[in-house]
Design a protein around this motif. Sequence first.
Motif, PDB file in Angstrom:
ATOM      1  N   LEU A  47      10.900  91.912  75.689  1.00 59.45           N
ATOM      2  CA  LEU A  47       9.970  92.777  74.949  1.00 59.45           C
ATOM      3  C   LEU A  47       9.232  91.975  73.878  1.00 59.45           C
ATOM      4  CD1 LEU A  47       8.841  95.566  74.459  1.00 59.45           C
ATOM      5  CD2 LEU A  47      10.813  96.071  73.001  1.00 59.45           C
ATOM      6  N   HIS A  48       9.957  91.113  73.173  1.00 59.45           N
ATOM      7  CA  HIS A  48       9.325  90.287  72.147  1.00 59.45           C
ATOM      8  C   HIS A  48       8.272  89.366  72.760  1.00 59.45           C
ATOM      9  CE1 HIS A  48       9.390  86.681  69.299  1.00 59.45           C
ATOM     10  NE2 HIS A  48       8.830  87.663  68.615  1.00 59.45           N
ATOM     11  N   GLY A  49       8.588  88.779  73.913  1.00 60.22           N
ATOM     12  CA  GLY A  49       7.629  87.911  74.603  1.00 60.22           C
ATOM     13  C   GLY A  49       6.375  88.659  75.009  1.00 60.22           C
ATOM     14  N   ALA A  50       6.549  89.891  75.510  1.00 63.99           N
ATOM     15  CA  ALA A  50       5.398  90.700  75.913  1.00 63.99           C
ATOM     16  C   ALA A  50       4.508  91.023  74.716  1.00 63.99           C
ATOM     17  CB  ALA A  50       5.875  91.983  76.579  1.00 63.99           C
ATOM     18  N   ILE A  51       5.128  91.306  73.559  1.00 63.24           N
ATOM     19  CA  ILE A  51       4.361  91.621  72.341  1.00 63.24           C
ATOM     20  C   ILE A  51       3.559  90.408  71.883  1.00 63.24           C
ATOM     21  CG2 ILE A  51       4.564  92.194  69.891  1.00 63.24           C
ATOM     22  CD1 ILE A  51       6.994  93.931  70.652  1.00 63.24           C
ATOM     23  N   VAL A  52       4.214  89.251  71.822  1.00 71.33           N
ATOM     24  CA  VAL A  52       3.535  88.030  71.369  1.00 71.33           C
ATOM     25  C   VAL A  52       2.394  87.674  72.316  1.00 71.33           C
ATOM     26  CG1 VAL A  52       3.829  85.545  71.007  1.00 71.33           C
ATOM     27  CG2 VAL A  52       5.565  87.141  70.172  1.00 71.33           C
ATOM     28  N   ASP A  53       2.626  87.813  73.613  1.00 71.44           N
ATOM     29  CA  ASP A  53       1.581  87.505  74.598  1.00 71.44           C
ATOM     30  C   ASP A  53       0.403  88.465  74.455  1.00 71.44           C
ATOM     31  OD1 ASP A  53       0.696  86.111  77.156  1.00 71.44           O
ATOM     32  OD2 ASP A  53       0.781  88.187  77.857  1.00 71.44           O
ATOM     33  N   PHE A  54       0.694  89.743  74.224  1.00 69.39           N
ATOM     34  CA  PHE A  54      -0.365  90.737  74.079  1.00 69.39           C
ATOM     35  C   PHE A  54      -1.208  90.462  72.837  1.00 69.39           C
ATOM     36  CE2 PHE A  54      -2.040  94.820  72.626  1.00 69.39           C
ATOM     37  CZ  PHE A  54      -2.634  95.301  73.783  1.00 69.39           C
ATOM     38  N   ILE A  55      -0.546  90.154  71.718  1.00 69.61           N
ATOM     39  CA  ILE A  55      -1.284  89.861  70.478  1.00 69.61           C
ATOM     40  C   ILE A  55      -2.213  88.681  70.682  1.00 69.61           C
ATOM     41  CG2 ILE A  55      -1.062  89.094  68.087  1.00 69.61           C
ATOM     42  CD1 ILE A  55       1.541  90.657  67.916  1.00 69.61           C
ATOM     43  N   ALA A  56      -1.749  87.657  71.418  1.00 71.94           N
ATOM     44  CA  ALA A  56      -2.559  86.460  71.642  1.00 71.94           C
ATOM     45  C   ALA A  56      -3.815  86.761  72.455  1.00 71.94           C
ATOM     46  CB  ALA A  56      -1.733  85.393  72.344  1.00 71.94           C
ATOM     47  N   GLN A  57      -3.779  87.809  73.279  1.00 71.99           N
ATOM     48  CA  GLN A  57      -4.910  88.126  74.145  1.00 71.99           C
ATOM     49  C   GLN A  57      -5.947  89.033  73.487  1.00 71.99           C
ATOM     50  OE1 GLN A  57      -4.043  88.935  78.421  1.00 71.99           O
ATOM     51  NE2 GLN A  57      -1.902  88.780  77.816  1.00 71.99           N
ATOM     52  N   ILE A  58      -5.572  89.698  72.375  1.00 70.46           N
ATOM     53  CA  ILE A  58      -6.519  90.605  71.712  1.00 70.46           C
ATOM     54  C   ILE A  58      -7.602  89.787  71.013  1.00 70.46           C
ATOM     55  CG2 ILE A  58      -6.802  92.402  69.971  1.00 70.46           C
ATOM     56  CD1 ILE A  58      -3.960  93.224  70.402  1.00 70.46           C
ATOM     57  N   GLU A  59      -8.850  90.109  71.282  1.00 70.92           N
ATOM     58  CA  GLU A  59      -9.972  89.446  70.622  1.00 70.92           C
ATOM     59  C   GLU A  59     -10.276  90.175  69.317  1.00 70.92           C
ATOM     60  OE1 GLU A  59     -13.327  88.995  73.152  1.00 70.92           O
ATOM     61  OE2 GLU A  59     -12.202  88.002  74.757  1.00 70.92           O
ATOM     62  N   THR A  60      -9.724  89.657  68.221  1.00 74.77           N
ATOM     63  CA  THR A  60      -9.849  90.317  66.929  1.00 74.77           C
ATOM     64  C   THR A  60     -10.967  89.694  66.094  1.00 74.77           C
ATOM     65  OG1 THR A  60      -8.158  88.834  66.031  1.00 74.77           O
ATOM     66  CG2 THR A  60      -7.421  90.963  66.875  1.00 74.77           C
ATOM     67  N   HIS A  61     -11.416  90.457  65.099  1.00 69.21           N
ATOM     68  CA  HIS A  61     -12.458  89.990  64.189  1.00 69.21           C
ATOM     69  C   HIS A  61     -12.091  90.407  62.760  1.00 69.21           C
ATOM     70  CE1 HIS A  61     -15.024  89.150  67.669  1.00 69.21           C
ATOM     71  NE2 HIS A  61     -14.734  90.358  68.103  1.00 69.21           N
ATOM     72  N   ASP A  62     -12.386  89.511  61.816  1.00 67.30           N
ATOM     73  CA  ASP A  62     -12.273  89.802  60.386  1.00 67.30           C
ATOM     74  C   ASP A  62     -10.892  90.364  60.026  1.00 67.30           C
ATOM     75  OD1 ASP A  62     -14.920  88.972  60.231  1.00 67.30           O
ATOM     76  OD2 ASP A  62     -15.658  90.998  60.645  1.00 67.30           O
ATOM     77  N   SER A  63     -10.859  91.602  59.520  1.00 72.06           N
ATOM     78  CA  SER A  63      -9.602  92.179  59.049  1.00 72.06           C
ATOM     79  C   SER A  63      -8.599  92.370  60.177  1.00 72.06           C
ATOM     80  CB  SER A  63      -9.860  93.526  58.367  1.00 72.06           C
ATOM     81  OG  SER A  63     -10.408  94.447  59.279  1.00 72.06           O
ATOM     82  N   GLN A  64      -9.096  92.530  61.405  1.00 70.20           N
ATOM     83  CA  GLN A  64      -8.187  92.695  62.544  1.00 70.20           C
ATOM     84  C   GLN A  64      -7.366  91.432  62.771  1.00 70.20           C
ATOM     85  OE1 GLN A  64     -10.883  93.679  65.684  1.00 70.20           O
ATOM     86  NE2 GLN A  64     -10.890  95.850  65.207  1.00 70.20           N
ATOM     87  N   THR A  65      -7.965  90.263  62.527  1.00 69.24           N
ATOM     88  CA  THR A  65      -7.251  89.001  62.707  1.00 69.24           C
ATOM     89  C   THR A  65      -6.075  88.917  61.741  1.00 69.24           C
ATOM     90  OG1 THR A  65      -9.305  87.922  63.388  1.00 69.24           O
ATOM     91  CG2 THR A  65      -7.493  86.493  62.712  1.00 69.24           C
TER      92      THR A  65
ATOM     93  N   GLN B 165      -4.542  91.468  60.428  1.00 68.64           N
ATOM     94  CA  GLN B 165      -3.561  92.468  60.849  1.00 68.64           C
ATOM     95  C   GLN B 165      -2.728  91.947  62.017  1.00 68.64           C
ATOM     96  OE1 GLN B 165      -5.288  96.236  61.945  1.00 68.64           O
ATOM     97  NE2 GLN B 165      -3.314  97.177  62.398  1.00 68.64           N
ATOM     98  N   ALA B 166      -3.377  91.272  62.966  1.00 63.76           N
ATOM     99  CA  ALA B 166      -2.654  90.694  64.101  1.00 63.76           C
ATOM    100  C   ALA B 166      -1.654  89.648  63.621  1.00 63.76           C
ATOM    101  CB  ALA B 166      -3.646  90.075  65.083  1.00 63.76           C
ATOM    102  N   PHE B 167      -2.060  88.849  62.626  1.00 66.12           N
ATOM    103  CA  PHE B 167      -1.153  87.827  62.074  1.00 66.12           C
ATOM    104  C   PHE B 167       0.074  88.496  61.448  1.00 66.12           C
ATOM    105  CE2 PHE B 167       0.345  85.280  58.501  1.00 66.12           C
ATOM    106  CZ  PHE B 167       0.590  84.059  59.122  1.00 66.12           C
ATOM    107  N   ARG B 168      -0.135  89.575  60.706  1.00 66.36           N
ATOM    108  CA  ARG B 168       0.986  90.266  60.058  1.00 66.36           C
ATOM    109  C   ARG B 168       1.927  90.870  61.103  1.00 66.36           C
ATOM    110  NH1 ARG B 168      -3.160  91.911  56.461  1.00 66.36           N
ATOM    111  NH2 ARG B 168      -3.378  93.875  57.577  1.00 66.36           N
ATOM    112  N   LEU B 169       1.366  91.421  62.168  1.00 68.19           N
ATOM    113  CA  LEU B 169       2.205  92.007  63.215  1.00 68.19           C
ATOM    114  C   LEU B 169       3.020  90.935  63.927  1.00 68.19           C
ATOM    115  CD1 LEU B 169      -0.358  94.566  64.679  1.00 68.19           C
ATOM    116  CD2 LEU B 169       1.740  95.119  63.443  1.00 68.19           C
ATOM    117  N   ARG B 170       2.401  89.781  64.173  1.00 64.16           N
ATOM    118  CA  ARG B 170       3.132  88.682  64.811  1.00 64.16           C
ATOM    119  C   ARG B 170       4.263  88.203  63.895  1.00 64.16           C
ATOM    120  NH1 ARG B 170      -0.756  85.627  65.369  1.00 64.16           N
ATOM    121  NH2 ARG B 170      -1.387  86.029  67.531  1.00 64.16           N
TER     122      ARG B 170
END
Length: 616
Positions: A424-442, A444-449
Amino acid sequence: MAKLRYLPLPTALVILAWALWLDPNLTQIAAGVAIFLFGMMALENGFRAFTGGALERFLQWATSRLWKSLTFGVLATTLMQSSSLVTVITISFLSAGLIGLAQGIGILFGANLGTTTGAWLIAGVGVKVDIAAYAMPLLIFGVLLVFQRSTTLKGLGYILAGVGFLFLGIHYMKIGFEAFRDTIDLAAYAVPGLRGLLIFTALGIFATVVMQSSHATLVLTITALAAGQITYENALALSIGANVGTTITAIIGALGANIEGRRLAAAHLIFNLLTGVVALVFIHQFVMIVEALGDWLGIGADDFTLKLALFHTLFNLTGILLLLPFIGNLVTLLEQRLKPRPRTVSTPRFINEGLLQTPEAGLEAVRKELDHLFQNVFDIMALVLHIEPARLRRGQGLEQAQVPPERTRVIDVDDYYQRRVKPLHGAIVDFIAQIETHDSQTAQAFRLRAASQDLIEALKDIKHLQKNLVRFMVSTNPHLQREYLALRARLIRLLHELQRIAQGVEENPALSFDILRVETEEQDIVANGQLDRLIRERRINSGVATSLMNDSGYTYDIAKNLINMARVVFAPAEPIMREIDHDIHLDEQEIHDVVGQREQARTPPETARQTGETPR
């Protein structure tokens, strides 16, 4: 057999090239369709640049009532001129759990009605005005903005260029069909009666499935009708087919979605099929109503393009009126017939490929998936601490945390990690890496990772803690036993409090986090001097003192990592609530000040010894 899969595309390309070589007029029509589709793609890319939070937050607000969901579907599709994009966004938000199935169905109903505005625009302006003259300035300014670094300007550039390409595509389709009048009259091949209705409905479905755009099929139909290349009756059938064929977008969008996304796609299919059947069965009645409304609206008797747009709006509105009272029944039917696939505790429940197209929904799905990961880690930690996970969730057995367990056992944390956490952890990390984020989303993705890593680190630390915890919870040294039972009690209470926050029981999560942080600092036996007192008073020897010091450090790190994770995962999602939480959140200095004040308020060690109280 594997080679046969690659044959359809080359075959289609060869046939298309042969057809274009035979007739240059067909080349202009095909080029118009291609340019129009490219414009649709550019328009969607442009609007995606503005789905970084504003559209998503508005969608959540706009779906609190059914009429709001319908209105949002109409307005969003009218603005974007793309029911496909609205469909994909809706499926993404439904999959992430941000909206309910009934609200999603309402949006799709509204999107079907909103897509008819494109037919009005094309019929009223596109085929009657030289819109190619407007296309060129739009393309010039659009392309200039596309090359800017700003995401907003780039998105605006794609929108302008997309509209320019749409206009240019309509222009080429129009002149292509007009050129046919000099060589061949396609209307001569029109099929009358029921047979013609069914054939051209099927052609409309096929064209929409191939081009992945009901707008493109409608433009093709309207331009052909305006040039007199198809009859009015056949054009009506083509528009019905385009409406049914557009469900393929929802079906494709739901392939990577969870069960809620698939239910929404099924609802879309049911609505469009029912609407299409009603339109075909009562087509003569619809034509009569169109004639009457056309006279009332001032539409000319021979203005068949506007009548087609009116017909398209009319039968979509009829479908909405027919199904609107039964949305609740439809939701119940879909929930009964479409069941979730069997899954293990390590199977992702919220993240899926369909959410990658909408970053805001994708990040919200990650947050929920991290809650799922926490529940798995919670179970393992509870077992290590010798308390049943289900009882701990209910808050039972907390008073027994300071009492030695009747039977101690060693939990194979590595085995649990491999089976319940790592996939499950691997799937989450892989999914976060694939999201094309911008500005504040980036950020947020860092905090979630980072939050996901905090959970893993906490699990690793409790694995190291377990060895001495099992040994010293039943130690013959009462002072050493009491300290290890206190470590166990701290973690049990922390897990219970975090579970309450995760369930939304705590009214002020930010304050709860700060209280937990203060208590974590206070209970560090190295920092508060308790370890030194135990050694100085010869209650424990130096050998076990080092073990206790290390294990106290593990406990402190576990608490810190779990609290840091919880701040990210369990914090309120609403932006206003985040601001409130930020305002009342204590910083590091404030936490240390609170700890110091509470230390000073304690009974001094000398006084404690005089009264017989054991200092802590």
